[in-house]
Scaffold this active site. Sequence first.
Site, PDB file in Angstrom:
ATOM      1  N   CYS A  15     -28.772 -65.669  51.293  1.00 42.23           N
ATOM      2  CA  CYS A  15     -28.243 -64.206  51.081  1.00 42.23           C
ATOM      3  C   CYS A  15     -27.929 -63.354  52.562  1.00 42.23           C
ATOM      4  CB  CYS A  15     -29.686 -63.184  50.404  1.00 42.23           C
ATOM      5  SG  CYS A  15     -29.969 -64.133  48.832  1.00 42.23           S
ATOM      6  N   HIS A  17     -31.193 -54.349  54.931  1.00 42.11           N
ATOM      7  CA  HIS A  17     -31.266 -55.454  53.773  1.00 42.11           C
ATOM      8  C   HIS A  17     -31.715 -54.816  52.606  1.00 42.11           C
ATOM      9  CE1 HIS A  17     -31.221 -59.305  51.929  1.00 42.11           C
ATOM     10  NE2 HIS A  17     -32.375 -59.390  51.629  1.00 42.11           N
ATOM     11  N   GLU A  20     -38.736 -55.962  56.876  1.00 38.39           N
ATOM     12  CA  GLU A  20     -37.619 -55.367  57.796  1.00 38.39           C
ATOM     13  C   GLU A  20     -37.952 -54.145  58.734  1.00 38.39           C
ATOM     14  OE1 GLU A  20     -34.387 -54.111  54.726  1.00 38.39           O
ATOM     15  OE2 GLU A  20     -33.569 -54.723  56.622  1.00 38.39           O
ATOM     16  N   LYS A  75     -28.240 -51.521  48.287  1.00 41.22           N
ATOM     17  CA  LYS A  75     -28.777 -52.392  47.262  1.00 41.22           C
ATOM     18  C   LYS A  75     -29.376 -51.356  45.971  1.00 41.22           C
ATOM     19  CE  LYS A  75     -29.352 -56.876  49.650  1.00 41.22           C
ATOM     20  NZ  LYS A  75     -29.074 -56.357  51.085  1.00 41.22           N
ATOM     21  N   HIS A  81     -28.245 -56.403  44.495  1.00 41.72           N
ATOM     22  CA  HIS A  81     -28.170 -57.553  45.220  1.00 41.72           C
ATOM     23  C   HIS A  81     -27.440 -58.721  44.945  1.00 41.72           C
ATOM     24  CE1 HIS A  81     -28.920 -60.172  48.427  1.00 41.72           C
ATOM     25  NE2 HIS A  81     -30.395 -60.393  48.182  1.00 41.72           N
ATOM     26  N   PHE A 141     -33.180 -66.590  51.377  1.00 38.01           N
ATOM     27  CA  PHE A 141     -33.851 -67.755  51.028  1.00 38.01           C
ATOM     28  C   PHE A 141     -33.472 -68.776  52.170  1.00 38.01           C
ATOM     29  CE2 PHE A 141     -34.833 -67.054  46.364  1.00 38.01           C
ATOM     30  CZ  PHE A 141     -35.641 -65.909  46.800  1.00 38.01           C
TER      31      PHE A 141
END
Lengths: 423, 418, 89
Positions: free
Chosen positions: A170, A310, A321, A342, A347, A406
């Site tokens: 990602c 993110h 974050e 998002k 996402h 990931f």
Amino acid sequence: MTGRRVVITGVGVLAPGGIGVKNFWSLLSEGRTSTREITFFDPSAFRSRVAAEADFDPWEHGLGPQEIRRMDRAAQFAVVAAREAMADSGVELSEIEPHRAGVTVGSAVGATMGLDREYRVVSDGGRLDLVDHRYAVPHLYDYFVPSSFAAEVAWAAGTEGPATVISTGCTSGLDSVGYAAELIRDGSADVVIAGATDAPISPITVACFDAIKATTPRNDDPAHASRPFDRTRNGFVLGEGAAMFVLEELGAARRRGAHLYAEIAGYASRCNAFHMTGLRPDGREMAEAIRAALDEARTDPEDVDYINAHGSGTKQNDRHETAAFKRSLGEHARRTPVSSIKSMVGHSLGAIGSIEIAASVLAMENNVVPPTANLHEPDPECDLDYVPLTARDWRTDTVLTVGSGFGGFQSAMVLARPERNPA
Amino acid sequence: MTSRAVVTGIGVVSPNGFGAEDYWAATCGGKSGIDRVTRFDPSRYPARLAGEVSGFSAQDHLPSRLIPQTDRMTQLALVGADHALADAGVSTGDLPEFGMGVVTASSCGGFEFGQGELRNLWSKGGQYVSAYQSFAWFYAVNTGQISIRHGMRGPSGVLVSDQAGGLDAIAQARRLIRKGSDLILSGGVDASICPWGWVAQLAGGRLSTSEQPDRAYLPFDTDAAGHVPGEGGALLIIEGAEAARRRGVTRVYGEIGGYGATFDPRPGSGREPALRKAIEIALDDAELSPEEIDVVFADAAAIPELDRVEAMAITEVFGCRGVPVTAPKTMTGRLGSGAAPLDVATALLAMRSGLIPPTTNVTLAPEYDIDLVTTLPRRTPVHAAVVLARGQGGFNSAVVLRSIDWNGPKEGNEHGIR
Amino acid sequence: MASGEFTIEDLRRILHEAAGESDGADVDVGTMDTEFIDLGYESLALLETGGRIEREFGITLDDSTLFESPTPRALIEAVNARLTVREPS
């Protein structure tokens, strides 16, 4: 080739609810959402049945029958976004040596939709272990190895320089543009068509995120299912799309009178080396990536005007974050608007990093910070200014945009107005 | 301030050798790893040969906890990474965590794992899909798992450019070293010898349908008719020269001296293929002239059209029979993103031994004016080598390797380069 | 389909299939109250294990069950509670 600086001179976006830069920015600046119940297949057997789907017709966007037949949806996205970016930039690739122009395309999951569909065909609906090659489409190899995405964009653009796909989960969308900027800085190329694409809304992707309960089960309210930083958030909403850019060396871009959206002033990536899907709450590695990116940009934390987060809408991410921003920017984190698009476009895995760069660039262009939609009750542990619900007029000269993926990847990019650092 | 990128460790998992020394002995001895596919019954398919890493059992090498969550390619990669680190004498716990990174190439990800989960999904239902599917098949998995296993937290990456990606990854490792990383573990390991991967590769139209292991993969031969796929690859430890000195490294295989990458013009354009340009860019980057190159490791597609393009590019740059050319991958098959890193490892071992391993089974077609090393290894000093790799679609990459006089008279000075 | 009760043997077997054997102490009567994380099994391993338990025993575990059952004893009890609901007889 030290001292070469890299600017974005063209932008192309294909996002759910916003195909083309203009529509994309309308969606963001109005705080609308594009998440809905999945329509691509019957989602009733799945835990999470919500996604941000793009209403995309390849014919309308100039793709021919051959291109539509051989390209996975994600490749189609990349080509359409690349064409928009090139037209926007006005760059004449025929005027430079073909091998001085490159292509980088980020993608986390490649041709997942095509693979899922073709597997069903050659396995007779999952019955055959020894799948039947006689039913395979000729372009199955292009699905097998997603470097075909970079090949398609290079063919569309007519480039003959370095071409590759960057696939770091990602963070692919940030890393692809970071890699492209490095190609220009170190003299490997003068122009790079760079960005990212993913089209993962297929049963196999939905099932694999169901299995780790990463996506939201908020199926009763699809339009408000993506709720980053909200106390009630319970997972991300899968999306799809692409964003592509034209990157050029600053001097050359100035000489041809190009519009300069932003300079890619700094970029860095780190690994958490902790867990394939898990994050440590302290945000240490992301903070380290942010510090390194600011360092490369020679920018003080205090100069960051806006953070494009993110903000995936999972508990562990939002806390991770938030901690990373405080750790890297100190007190300034509390004074800086932070938002997650998002909440509006979902996402889209590897694509989203590039789509978020597009959002950041447009925030600078308009001096407007896009909001975090659906944020009504902030998580008490997420105590920054997340620009809830409504876009904000805000002088935006320098943006920090980050991603987390990931595999443990943590990436950060600093975008700045080139005027601020005259060559 | 940039640092030279030197190779200090090699890990090999190859169809004809497990570990660098085993592989090197096999390769110089002309031992092939190509045979009939055993990982599934290939009878129903037109292609039936592969280079398999036979006898590999992940349980013998890796913690039990890692096995259920990893595809075979990741298991092979984790073992290759262990070998490379051990060969370099690196103890990752003793080095700064943000100074070490991992950059791998992938071509198709963990395709066998993916096949299993697609089967679960479509034959039984979504709730049968593994919690590991979200990462076990994806392209970034080898970099992620290696970084976790060894606590490497620095800049990392994953490149996908079909078979050319293996060189692109090594070049990116060099770029990160130049930007200040101390150590990058880089290369590629692929494995997709499963029915679903087989069908995808058959669709690519480049597999040999021969059933004779010694006649199936014949690059630059008049009988060239496609390749045999294989599994495995190589991982390398690449360090900045100063960082390697600081660590007290006493043995260096060589330096990553240059790199060039191009993409072929779109089909039908009538323009010249771009492989020659990639070689020229790599030589310029290394500041070496063609005369200074002692061997070229060819991509060796074994498709006549592609062999012609490669032979011509080599001839144009190096002259007719101007440089020894070899393709030991006739003993392993084409390993996807693992092929070129294995060629880089082989070239570095050739430098160490002064021996160019052969292109087995091949009789050079008269139309190619290249000096192909066939049958037996050729004894000759190797100080500089070029490795070529191409990916389906038009990807061309070239890497230049150069020997380095690490322990020579200029001890302690990294300019002790030949 | 497995028998009516979910035992520690079932848990150990499914855990090993789902996530391999840990380097640390195994799941047995002596570690019933040791947290999974200390036995070497993190959230992902538990999610995979939970999925397999659901399929084998024909039950559905709440999202929270796995994370609110940090020890073998708690997980076994939670699974058996679901089994009782499913089979009132």
